[in-house]
Write a protein that holds these residues in place. Structure first.
Motif, mmCIF file in Angstrom:
data_model
loop_
_atom_site.group_PDB
_atom_site.id
_atom_site.type_symbol
_atom_site.label_atom_id
_atom_site.label_comp_id
_atom_site.label_asym_id
_atom_site.label_seq_id
_atom_site.Cartn_x
_atom_site.Cartn_y
_atom_site.Cartn_z
ATOM 1 N N LEU A 1 2.564 -2.283 4.752
ATOM 2 C CA LEU A 1 1.445 -1.184 5.031
ATOM 3 C C LEU A 1 1.872 -0.067 5.650
ATOM 4 O O LEU A 1 2.719 -0.184 6.535
ATOM 5 N N GLY B 1 -3.496 -6.728 -4.347
ATOM 6 C CA GLY B 1 -4.329 -6.882 -2.828
ATOM 7 C C GLY B 1 -4.878 -8.196 -3.051
ATOM 8 O O GLY B 1 -5.098 -8.791 -1.976
ATOM 9 N N SER C 1 -6.796 0.862 4.503
ATOM 10 C CA SER C 1 -5.673 1.350 3.382
ATOM 11 C C SER C 1 -6.269 1.802 2.121
ATOM 12 O O SER C 1 -7.453 1.759 1.990
ATOM 13 N N VAL D 1 -4.931 -1.416 -2.830
ATOM 14 C CA VAL D 1 -3.659 -1.886 -2.901
ATOM 15 C C VAL D 1 -3.545 -2.612 -4.266
ATOM 16 O O VAL D 1 -4.478 -3.584 -4.476
ATOM 17 N N ALA E 1 0.802 -0.961 0.163
ATOM 18 C CA ALA E 1 -0.145 0.107 -0.013
ATOM 19 C C ALA E 1 0.855 1.244 -0.017
ATOM 20 O O ALA E 1 1.841 1.445 0.893
ATOM 21 N N PHE F 1 1.199 -8.400 3.288
ATOM 22 C CA PHE F 1 1.152 -7.023 2.901
ATOM 23 C C PHE F 1 2.206 -6.107 3.409
ATOM 24 O O PHE F 1 2.707 -6.190 4.840
#
Length: 739
Positions: free
Chosen positions: A154, A146, A140, A143, A119, A152
């Motif tokens: 983040l 995703g 978030s 992404v 992200a 992830f």
């Protein structure tokens, strides 16, 4: 063409292209587009087995131990094929974790057993710390990749700063999002009081670190998208007929395709520089500047070129059945997710105003040092000379034009030419600049008689003879084959009558090179001959032409029965067109040692630096765009020099550099006058007066720059050349003769 320039990079490109040809078929791409939800593509295991997922990761983490440049080569090829799936987000996650020194997940990312996603901005994610524990809450921003990610990376608000975390999919909620790019879909990551283990916080990683890495990989993929769109548009324009002709013959279509190629090459050059600058040995500020230039240039280029591709395709490009729209979706997704082009342009401007400059140098092979020692020893005596003696010393030893064959030059290859340039600069020596003679001397070497060699070559190299060029005519500018000046055979020579125009240095030159029509009945390219004209000959009338600046550097030259002896004809009658286009196989190689921004870019930076109160968002955005164009033009020169050093064939950069460079410098001085304001309109030298170069101000440069898109072939002609010679578009047929 490819981002990489070395043989190893071309081999890598070929391997990836073979993989995509075999595995990333039209059916595979369409299956990804038509799927209700994203699934791992069938070739994912093959990507991992080919080692592409870990190209940039260290060997002890399961990677190939190469670098981001090699990864960029692969990303470009995969982008060209519109490869579905999470290659880009997974490799970006690996790059970010590697930058943060977090190695635990790298082997799984490298072998494809784990899929990563990053992200780029936190959205509403926030990290709350209390009593030695940390908790993540919020959602978030979308992404990329995703929906399939197992892991992830983040960002989360952490007080006044951003904390970067790495968390498994099992720790958070992943919500699939309807996605603009149907070949690689997005998701939102949601957290509700999710405990964050201490080892999950990536200490020392900054927002800019992540954005710069994303810029490198997004730019590389964008280069592939732009290349596909350009090639697709050009190939369609060759065969699609309208009004009984291929549409590629229409100038509007041809020029659009040529500009698409120019943007695609800018995308490639800037992506290449950003990837190679990401090497740990590169200065961090320079690396960040290169990433910003790529973000502002390469990603925007892919978006623009994809739109132009659809326009060229016409109605078929607007259909769901054609892939062009999906390339546009991919390019637009990259552009939006990375952040606005304007924001990256402002970053380029701010870094430059802070004094950051990209150093563009060529790393020469080890044998260059022996060459350097020999050159340095030979140049040493010249440092004790001055004026004509120094110029003669350098000329007689081949330094005026080292690329020319001996005895006129040194027969220097690319490496030797670059060493010579460095040593001349270090010694403070400047050989004579022959100007027009730089075109004359190679032509005489290749086609002149022994007597012409004796009479003209060494004096030209020494600066004892100056030249002008008598090619253009009032009715024949870029179209030299339309020349009407005629040379009639008489006893002992030729009698020339006609008019030439735009002749620089005609009043000062000792000799001129002249194209004249010797056979009016031959096809227009075949009836021309190439002469050497003594500018003191009777019958020559040189009249200064006052230019837009008020100065008179150009001239009209009237030829009234001027006699040229037979021995001043170069080659044979009718060979003038061939001679006018003469180039030697061993061409000049050069690399500017000035700022990569050029004098114009530095001038704009200085204007804004001296008026800090005027450095608003609009001006910073415009400055950033101009500086990106300056950097791209310098990168064209660097890539051309590196190709020459490697003994490779020239790329498209040289042909496109003039187009991009001319429009860039014209914009520079127009903006400079705007920013200076009313003061730029007063205080200049009166129209019609001569001015020393040191006194030329921005207004003079603005006026003078208007000739750059006319001289040496207009921009329109240059676009035709790019379209026809580089893209293979059909030439506009010559009109049938009348009568």
């Amino acid at each position: 063409m490819t981002i990489g320039l070395t043989e190893e990079h071309r081999d890598l490109r070929d391997a990836v292209r073979a993989f995509t040809d075999r595995e990333v078929t039209a059916q595979v791409v369409r299956a990804a587009i038509d799927a209700e939800r994203e699934e791992l593509p069938p070739f994912w295991k093959g990507l991992a087995e080919l080692g592409l997922l870990g190209l940039h990761l260290p060997e002890d983490a399961g990677g190939a131990g190469a670098g981001l440049l090699e990864l960029a080569v692969a990303a470009e090829e995969l982008g060209r094929a519109l490869t579905p799936g999470p290659f880009l987000p997974t490799t970006l996650a690996g790059a970010v974790l590697h930058r943060a020194g977090h190695t635990a997940h790298l082997p799984a990312l490298a072998d494809g057993s784990a899929i990563g996603a990053v992200a780029l901005r936190p959205g509403t994610l926030r990290l709350t710390r209390s009593d030695g524990t940390a908790v993540l809450d919020g959602e978030s921003e979308p992404v990329i990749g995703g929906q399939l990610a197992d892991l992830f990376v983040l960002p989360a608000r952490d007080g006044e700063t951003t904390a970067w975390l790495v968390l498994p999919r099992t720790a958070v909620e992943v919500a699939a999002l309807p996605s603009h790019d149907l070949t690689r879909r997005m998701a939102a990551v949601r957290a509700a009081a999710v405990p964050v283990p201490e080892g999950a916080v990536l200490d020392g990683l900054t927002d800019q670190d992540v954005l710069d890495l994303a810029a490198v990989l997004f730019a590389a993929e964008a280069s592939g998208l732009a290349d596909w769109a350009t090639t697709t548009a050009a190939e369609y324009a060759k065969v699609r007929e309208q009004f009984g002709r291929p549409i590629g013959q229409f100038q509007g279509v041809k020029h659009r395709c040529a500009r698409m190629l120019a943007r695609a090459e800018q995308a490639r050059a800037c992506a290449w520089d950003a990837a190679r600058a990401a090497d740990p040995d590169t200065d961090a500020a320079q690396a960040s500047l290169a990433a910003a230039v790529a973000a502002a240039t390469s990603v925007e280029a892919a978006f623009t070129v994809a739109k132009d591709c659809i326009q060229t395709l016409g109605g078929i490009g607007f259909t769901w059945e054609h892939d062009a729209g999906f390339y546009l979706r991919r390019a637009q997704t990259l552009r939006i997710m990375l952040g606005s082009t304007a924001s990256w342009q402002r970053r380029v401007a701010r870094l430059t105003l802070e004094g950051v400059r990209r150093e563009l140098t060529v790393e020469l092979p080890p044998e260059a040092e022996q060459i350097r020692a020999e050159i340095r020893a030979e140049l040493q005596p010249a440092t004790g000379l001055s004026g004509a003696e120094q110029r003669a010393y350098l000329a007689d030893r081949g330094y005026t034009a080292p690329h020319l064959p001996e005895p006129w030059g040194k027969g220097a290859d690319a490496v030797t030419q670059l060493v010579i340039a460095e040593e001349l600069r270090a010694a403070g020596l400047r050989p004579h600049d022959m100007i027009i003679g730089n075109w004359v001397v190679p032509t005489l070497i290749a086609h002149g008689s022994p007597a012409q060699h004796e009479k003209f070559l060494r004096p030209s190299l020494r600066g004892e003879i100056t030249w002008c060029q008598l090619f253009s005519e009032p009715g024949a500018g870029s179209d030299l084959a339309a020349l009407s000046t005629r040379a009639e055979k008489v006893e002992g020579g030729w009698r020339v009558t006609g008019q030439k125009v735009w002749t620089s240095m005609a009043r000062e030159a000792d000799w001129g090179i002249l194209l004249a029509r010797t056979d009016p009945d031959a096809p227009k390219h075949q009836g021309l001959s190439y002469f050497l004209l003594d500018m003191s000959s009777p019958g020559i009338d040189v009249r200064p032409l006052r230019e837009l600046t008020g100065e008179a550097l150009f001239n009209e030259v009237f030829l009234d029965g001027v006699f040229i002896p037979d021995d001043m004809l170069v080659g044979r009658p009718g060979e003038g067109w061939k001679l006018a286009r003469t180039t030697l196989a061993n061409e000049r190689v050069s690399l500017s040692h000035d700022s990569s921004l050029g004098s114009g870019g530095e001038a704009l930076v200085e204007i804004l630096a001296n008026a800090p109160g005027q450095a608003d968002e609009q001006r910073l955005t415009l400055l950033g765009q101009i500086l990106c164009d300056a950097q791209a033009t310098s990168l064209f020169g660097l890539r051309s020099a590196l190709r020459a050093v490697a003994g490779a064939q020239p790329g498209a950069e040289a042909s496109i550099a003039k187009l991009v460079g001319v429009e860039h410098i014209q914009q520079v001085w127009e903006v400079a006058v705007d920013w200076i304001g009313p003061a730029a309109l007063v205080g200049a030298a009166p129209v019609g007066t001569e001015r020393r170069s040191a006194h030329r101000d921005a207004t003079w440069m603005f006026l003078n720059s208007r000739c750059m898109s006319i001289a040496g072939g207009t921009t329109d002609v240059q676009l035709n050349i790019i379209g026809e010679r580089l893209l293979g578009l059909p030439r506009d047929p010559e009109p049938a003769p009348r009568g």
